[in-house]
Design a protein around this motif. Structure first.
Motif, PDB file in Angstrom:
ATOM      1  N   MET A  28     -47.983 -24.088 -36.848  1.00  0.00           N
ATOM      2  CA  MET A  28     -46.717 -23.363 -36.816  1.00  0.00           C
ATOM      3  C   MET A  28     -45.616 -24.189 -36.164  1.00  0.00           C
ATOM      4  O   MET A  28     -44.453 -23.870 -36.256  1.00  0.00           O
ATOM      5  CB  MET A  28     -46.871 -22.051 -36.049  1.00  0.00           C
ATOM      6  N   ASN A  29     -46.029 -25.231 -35.449  1.00  0.00           N
ATOM      7  CA  ASN A  29     -45.047 -26.019 -34.706  1.00  0.00           C
ATOM      8  C   ASN A  29     -44.229 -26.904 -35.628  1.00  0.00           C
ATOM      9  O   ASN A  29     -44.534 -27.071 -36.800  1.00  0.00           O
ATOM     10  CB  ASN A  29     -45.760 -26.909 -33.697  1.00  0.00           C
ATOM     11  N   ILE A  30     -43.224 -27.506 -35.014  1.00  0.00           N
ATOM     12  CA  ILE A  30     -42.441 -28.563 -35.640  1.00  0.00           C
ATOM     13  C   ILE A  30     -42.017 -28.188 -37.059  1.00  0.00           C
ATOM     14  O   ILE A  30     -42.463 -28.784 -38.037  1.00  0.00           O
ATOM     15  CB  ILE A  30     -43.218 -29.904 -35.692  1.00  0.00           C
ATOM     16  N   SER A  31     -41.224 -27.167 -37.175  1.00  0.00           N
ATOM     17  CA  SER A  31     -40.662 -26.883 -38.482  1.00  0.00           C
ATOM     18  C   SER A  31     -39.329 -27.587 -38.567  1.00  0.00           C
ATOM     19  O   SER A  31     -38.480 -27.446 -37.713  1.00  0.00           O
ATOM     20  CB  SER A  31     -40.492 -25.376 -38.677  1.00  0.00           C
ATOM     21  N   ALA A  34     -36.118 -25.400 -38.469  1.00  0.00           N
ATOM     22  CA  ALA A  34     -35.668 -24.941 -37.167  1.00  0.00           C
ATOM     23  C   ALA A  34     -34.949 -26.068 -36.447  1.00  0.00           C
ATOM     24  O   ALA A  34     -33.948 -25.861 -35.774  1.00  0.00           O
ATOM     25  CB  ALA A  34     -36.851 -24.461 -36.348  1.00  0.00           C
ATOM     26  N   ASP A  35     -35.483 -27.320 -36.607  1.00  0.00           N
ATOM     27  CA  ASP A  35     -34.838 -28.446 -35.957  1.00  0.00           C
ATOM     28  C   ASP A  35     -33.427 -28.639 -36.480  1.00  0.00           C
ATOM     29  O   ASP A  35     -32.511 -28.903 -35.722  1.00  0.00           O
ATOM     30  CB  ASP A  35     -35.660 -29.719 -36.195  1.00  0.00           C
ATOM     31  N   LEU A  38     -31.208 -26.191 -34.966  1.00  0.00           N
ATOM     32  CA  LEU A  38     -30.897 -26.556 -33.596  1.00  0.00           C
ATOM     33  C   LEU A  38     -29.807 -27.623 -33.563  1.00  0.00           C
ATOM     34  O   LEU A  38     -28.840 -27.517 -32.810  1.00  0.00           O
ATOM     35  CB  LEU A  38     -32.168 -27.054 -32.919  1.00  0.00           C
ATOM     36  N   SER A  41     -26.492 -26.168 -34.383  1.00  0.00           N
ATOM     37  CA  SER A  41     -25.893 -25.380 -33.308  1.00  0.00           C
ATOM     38  C   SER A  41     -25.378 -26.286 -32.197  1.00  0.00           C
ATOM     39  O   SER A  41     -24.375 -26.000 -31.566  1.00  0.00           O
ATOM     40  CB  SER A  41     -26.896 -24.361 -32.764  1.00  0.00           C
ATOM     41  N   SER A 201     -24.627 -32.194 -15.958  1.00  0.00           N
ATOM     42  CA  SER A 201     -25.434 -31.119 -16.535  1.00  0.00           C
ATOM     43  C   SER A 201     -26.313 -31.650 -17.656  1.00  0.00           C
ATOM     44  O   SER A 201     -27.339 -31.093 -17.977  1.00  0.00           O
ATOM     45  CB  SER A 201     -24.524 -30.028 -17.072  1.00  0.00           C
ATOM     46  N   LYS A 205     -34.177 -34.263 -18.542  1.00  0.00           N
ATOM     47  CA  LYS A 205     -34.864 -33.038 -18.165  1.00  0.00           C
ATOM     48  C   LYS A 205     -35.331 -33.105 -16.716  1.00  0.00           C
ATOM     49  O   LYS A 205     -35.849 -34.113 -16.267  1.00  0.00           O
ATOM     50  CB  LYS A 205     -36.050 -32.781 -19.090  1.00  0.00           C
ATOM     51  N   VAL A 206     -35.088 -32.036 -16.010  1.00  0.00           N
ATOM     52  CA  VAL A 206     -35.470 -32.016 -14.604  1.00  0.00           C
ATOM     53  C   VAL A 206     -36.901 -31.510 -14.490  1.00  0.00           C
ATOM     54  O   VAL A 206     -37.423 -30.873 -15.384  1.00  0.00           O
ATOM     55  CB  VAL A 206     -34.540 -31.089 -13.811  1.00  0.00           C
ATOM     56  N   ASP A 207     -37.494 -31.809 -13.358  1.00  0.00           N
ATOM     57  CA  ASP A 207     -38.833 -31.303 -13.135  1.00  0.00           C
ATOM     58  C   ASP A 207     -38.754 -29.825 -12.804  1.00  0.00           C
ATOM     59  O   ASP A 207     -37.958 -29.406 -11.986  1.00  0.00           O
ATOM     60  CB  ASP A 207     -39.487 -32.052 -11.975  1.00  0.00           C
ATOM     61  N   GLU A 208     -39.573 -29.080 -13.458  1.00  0.00           N
ATOM     62  CA  GLU A 208     -39.653 -27.673 -13.142  1.00  0.00           C
ATOM     63  C   GLU A 208     -41.017 -27.452 -12.534  1.00  0.00           C
ATOM     64  O   GLU A 208     -41.946 -28.182 -12.805  1.00  0.00           O
ATOM     65  CB  GLU A 208     -39.508 -26.834 -14.413  1.00  0.00           C
ATOM     66  N   GLY A 209     -41.159 -26.452 -11.729  1.00  0.00           N
ATOM     67  CA  GLY A 209     -42.480 -26.227 -11.173  1.00  0.00           C
ATOM     68  C   GLY A 209     -42.478 -25.167 -10.106  1.00  0.00           C
ATOM     69  O   GLY A 209     -41.467 -24.540  -9.828  1.00  0.00           O
ATOM     70  N   CYS A 210     -43.662 -24.993  -9.517  1.00  0.00           N
ATOM     71  CA  CYS A 210     -43.858 -23.903  -8.551  1.00  0.00           C
ATOM     72  C   CYS A 210     -42.970 -24.118  -7.343  1.00  0.00           C
ATOM     73  O   CYS A 210     -42.943 -25.184  -6.797  1.00  0.00           O
ATOM     74  CB  CYS A 210     -45.311 -23.850  -8.116  1.00  0.00           C
TER      75      CYS A 210
END
Lengths: 210, 196
Positions: A28-31, A34-35, A38, A41, A201, A205-210
Motif C-alpha cells: 500500500m505504500n509509496i503510491s 499521492a506523491d 504532495l 500542494s 523552519s 528533520k529534527v529528532d523526535e522522541g520520548c
C-alpha cells in the motif's frame, strides 16, 4: 462463561495482528499519485521556496550538508555565482555525472535567474527521490538585487525589515565579491553585524522522541 | 490523506499548537495513571507493579496496529512518517544507562517532568541531574562521537532488517506483548502486589 475484559483485549489485538499478517500492508505504500499530490500542494503553498537571507545565513555559518546548485548555463555561472555554488545546467540535470554531484542526503538549493526553471528542476529532483530540495526565492535576479544594492526600508518599517536591510548590507561584500566591497565605502559605515539568528523552519528533520 | 502536516493541511504554527495540546494531555494522563510518583514507577524494577510495562506496551501495540491498518486502508502514507534512526549499540548502551537511572531515581525523563509539575521534590533533583548529564554529554561530545554513532543503521524498521512483511512483524509484536502482559501478571503475583 464470563470472558474478562483482559481476554477481550488480547483477542482483539491478536485478531488485528492476524489480519495485518495476511494483508499486503507493504504494497500500500509509496503510491506515486499521492506523491504527486504532495508535490503539487507544496508547489501551491510555495513551501519549496527558500529566502535569499536564509541561504546567506547558511553560507556565513558554513552550514554543513548544504549544496547550492546553479542551473543556469555555464556562461552565466562563470560571470557570477553564489559563493560555493556548483553549476549543473538544467539540460544536464538528470545526467548520471550530475546526479553523482548531488548527495541525496544533502540540502539542495536550486538557483536560476528567476523562479520558473528552478521550480521545474525542483519537481524533477523531487520525483527522482531527493528529499531536501529548495528553490531560491526570486532566483539570481533577486539575489543580486538584495545583496549588491539593498533597498533601504522606507518608513514606517518594522524591526524585521531593518534587520534584513542591515544583514543584506553586511553580507553584501561576502556574497557579491569585490565589486560590492569597493562601492560600499561611500555608504554610511556598515553597522555592526546585527544578524538576527532565526532557527530555520525548513531545517532538516529534527529528532523526535520520548 | 495523512500525515496531515506533511500534506500541508495545517501550517507549522498550527502544528506547534497541536503538539502543545498533545503534550499537555500526555502529561495529564501520565499523572492520572500514577506516573508522577517515583515509588510507583520504581516498583516496576522489583516486579511488584508492572503498570509501566503494560502502559508502554499497550501504547506501542495500539500505535502500531493503528498506523498499519490506516496504511492498509490507504488513509495514511506510512513512508512519510518520521522514523527515529537506529544506532544499535549506542542505543543499547544508552538504554542501559537510562534503565539504571530509572531504577535509582524512580523517574524517566518524561515522568520526571510530570512529577516536578505536581510538586515532588525528588523529581526536581532528578531533572537537575538530567540537565547536568546533558551538559556533561554536550561538553564531552567530541570524545563520545564514535560511541554516539556506533551501529548506525539509518531509518530502518524491523521488517527491513529481517526482510519480512510489516504485517508479520506486527503479529509478532502483538504476541510478544501478550506474553509480556501475562508474564508481568505472573511476576506481580509471585513477588506480591504492593499497595502504595
Amino acid at each position: 462463561m464470563k470472558i474478562s475484559s483482559r481476554n477481550i483485549g488480547f483477542g482483539i489485538m491478536l485478531l488485528l495482528g492476524l489480519i495485518l499478517a495476511f494483508s499486503p500492508v507493504d504494497k500500500m505504500n509509496i503510491s506515486k499519485v499521492a506523491d504527486r499530490e504532495l508535490l503539487l500542494s507544496q508547489l501551491h503553498s510555495q513551501s519549496n521556496y527558500i529566502e535569499a537571507e536564509d541561504v546567506a545565513h547558511w553560507i556565513i555559518d558554513k552550514e554543513p550538508g548544504v549544496l547550492i546548485v546553479d542551473i543556469r548555463p555555464a556562461g552565466d555561472y562563470m560571470k557570477y555565482h553564489i559563493p560555493g555554488a556548483i553549476n549543473i545546467p538544467l539540460e544536464k540535470l538528470l545526467e548520471k555525472s550530475s546526479l553523482e554531484l548531488m548527495d541525496p542526503s544533502a540540502t539542495l538549493v536550486l538557483t536560476s535567474n528567476g523562479n520558473t526553471k528552478a521550480s521545474q528542476a525542483w519537481l524533477l529532483l523531487k520525483e527522482k527521490g531527493y528529499d531536501d530540495v529548495y528553490v531560491l526565492h526570486g532566483g539570481m535576479n533577486h539575489w543580486v538585487e538584495a545583496f549588491s544594492a539593498p533597498r533601504k526600508p522606507v518608513e514606517p518599517y518594522t524591526d524585521d525589515e531593518v534587520f534584513r536591510y542591515q544583514f543584506r548590507l553586511a553580507a553584501g561584500p561576502v556574497m557579491m565579491g569585490t565589486a560590492r566591497a569597493a562601492q560600499s565605502t561611500r555608504e554610511a559605515p556598515v553597522k555592526p553585524r546585527t544578524i538576527k539568528r532565526k532557527r530555520r523552519s525548513v531545517k532538516k528533520k529534527v529528532d523526535e522522541g520520548c | 490523506m495523512a500525515p496531515f502536516f506533511k500534506y500541508g493541511f495545517f501550517t507549522e504554527q498550527t502544528g506547534l499548537i497541536i503538539a502543545l495540546i498533545l503534550g499537555v494531555s500526555f502529561g495529564f494522563w501520565l499523572e492520572r495513571a500514577g506516573f508522577g510518583y517515583s515509588r510507583k514507577l520504581a516498583l516496576q524494577f522489583y516486579f511488584k507493579d508492572m503498570t509501566v510495562l503494560n502502559v508502554m506496551f499497550t501504547a506501542i501495540v495500539v500505535a502500531m496496529l493503528g498506523l498499519l491498518l490506516f496504511s492498509l486502508f490507504g488513509w495514511l502514507d506510512i513512508t512519510k512518517i518520521y522514523i527515529n534512526p537506529t544506532y544499535l549499540w549506542a542505543q543499547l548502551i544508552g538504554g542501559l544507562i537510562l534503565g539504571v537511572g530509572f531504577a535509582i531515581g524512580g523517574y524517566c525523563p518524561g515522568t520526571s517532568v510530570v512529577g516536578a509539575v505536581t510538586g515532588h521534590v525528588d523529581a526536581y533533583f532528578f531533572l537537575g541531574g538530567a540537565m547536568f548529564g546533558m551538559f556533561v554529554f554536550g561538553e564531552m561530545f567530541p570524545s563520545l562521537e564514535g560511541l554516539y554513532n556506533w551501529g548506525a543503521m539509518g531509518d530502518v524498521r524491523l521488517s527491513d532488517v529481517f526482510n519480512i512483511s510489516s504485517g508479520v512483524v506486527a503479529l509478532a509484536v502483538v504476541i510478544l506483548a501478550i506474553l509480556f502482559f501475562l508474564g508481568g501478571e505472573w511476576l506481580e503475583n509471585k513477588f506480591g502486589k504492593e499497595g502504595l
